[in-house]
Design a protein around this motif. Structure first.
Motif, PDB file in Angstrom:
ATOM      1  N   LEU A   1      -4.633   1.108   5.443  1.00  0.00           N
ATOM      2  CA  LEU A   1      -5.537   1.329   4.313  1.00  0.00           C
ATOM      3  C   LEU A   1      -6.971   1.523   4.784  1.00  0.00           C
TER       4      LEU A   1
ATOM      5  N   VAL B   1       0.867  -1.176   0.000  1.00  0.00           N
ATOM      6  CA  VAL B   1       0.000   0.000   0.000  1.00  0.00           C
ATOM      7  C   VAL B   1       0.903   1.225   0.000  1.00  0.00           C
ATOM      8  N   GLU B   2       0.686   2.113  -0.968  1.00  0.00           N
ATOM      9  CA  GLU B   2       1.486   3.338  -0.990  1.00  0.00           C
ATOM     10  C   GLU B   2       0.629   4.503  -1.460  1.00  0.00           C
ATOM     11  N   TYR B   3       1.121   5.696  -1.175  1.00  0.00           N
ATOM     12  CA  TYR B   3       0.423   6.897  -1.608  1.00  0.00           C
ATOM     13  C   TYR B   3       0.568   7.049  -3.114  1.00  0.00           C
TER      14      TYR B   3
ATOM     15  N   ARG C   1      -4.609   6.393  -1.917  1.00  0.00           N
ATOM     16  CA  ARG C   1      -3.640   5.297  -1.822  1.00  0.00           C
ATOM     17  C   ARG C   1      -3.941   4.271  -2.896  1.00  0.00           C
TER      18      ARG C   1
END
Length: 122
Positions: free
Chosen positions: A112, A56-58, A119
């Motif tokens: 999240l 999970v990343e921006y 995201r």
């Protein structure tokens, strides 16, 4: 090893979590106002289905103030309860040495579940 972890995850509750997120997403998509929230529930469902190969990343671009407003609404309406559920399951699994990899996946879902807008899953 990641495939084995995902299979064990699916057998011992991951598929049930996936179905819950998909059903919640479908229920949210019934109304026009709930469609953005339903899409985020689908995102959580995809992470719940096969969590060991995903991050999970921006997003690279700035999603803007609408994303912030939607995250606040998500957090107030149900995001805090989803995050607390994953936090409790992660803590329970983290007590045992064998459950630590699955606890890490629940902790990944906590971030999240708190703020899904802006995201993406990789």
């Amino acid at each position: 090893m990641k495939v084995l972890g995902n299979i064990i995850w699916l057998v011992f509750g991951g598929f049930a979590i996936f179905l819950e997120y998909i059903l919640a997403g479908l229920a949210l998509c019934v109304t026009i106002i709930g469609i953005p929230f339903g899409i985020q529930a689908f995102k959580l469902g995809m992470l719940a289905l096969w969590p060991f190969n995903q991050r999970v990343e921006y997003m690279d671009y700035a999603p803007g103030c609408l994303s912030t407003i939607m995250n606040i609404l998500w957090l107030i309406i149900g995001g805090i309860w989803i995050a607390l559920t994953h936090l409790v399951f992660g803590a329970l699994l983290g007590i045992t040495i064998i459950g630590i990899p699955w606890a890490k996946q629940h902790f990944k879902m906590v971030s999240l579940a708190l703020t899904p807008f802006g995201r993406r899953l990789i």
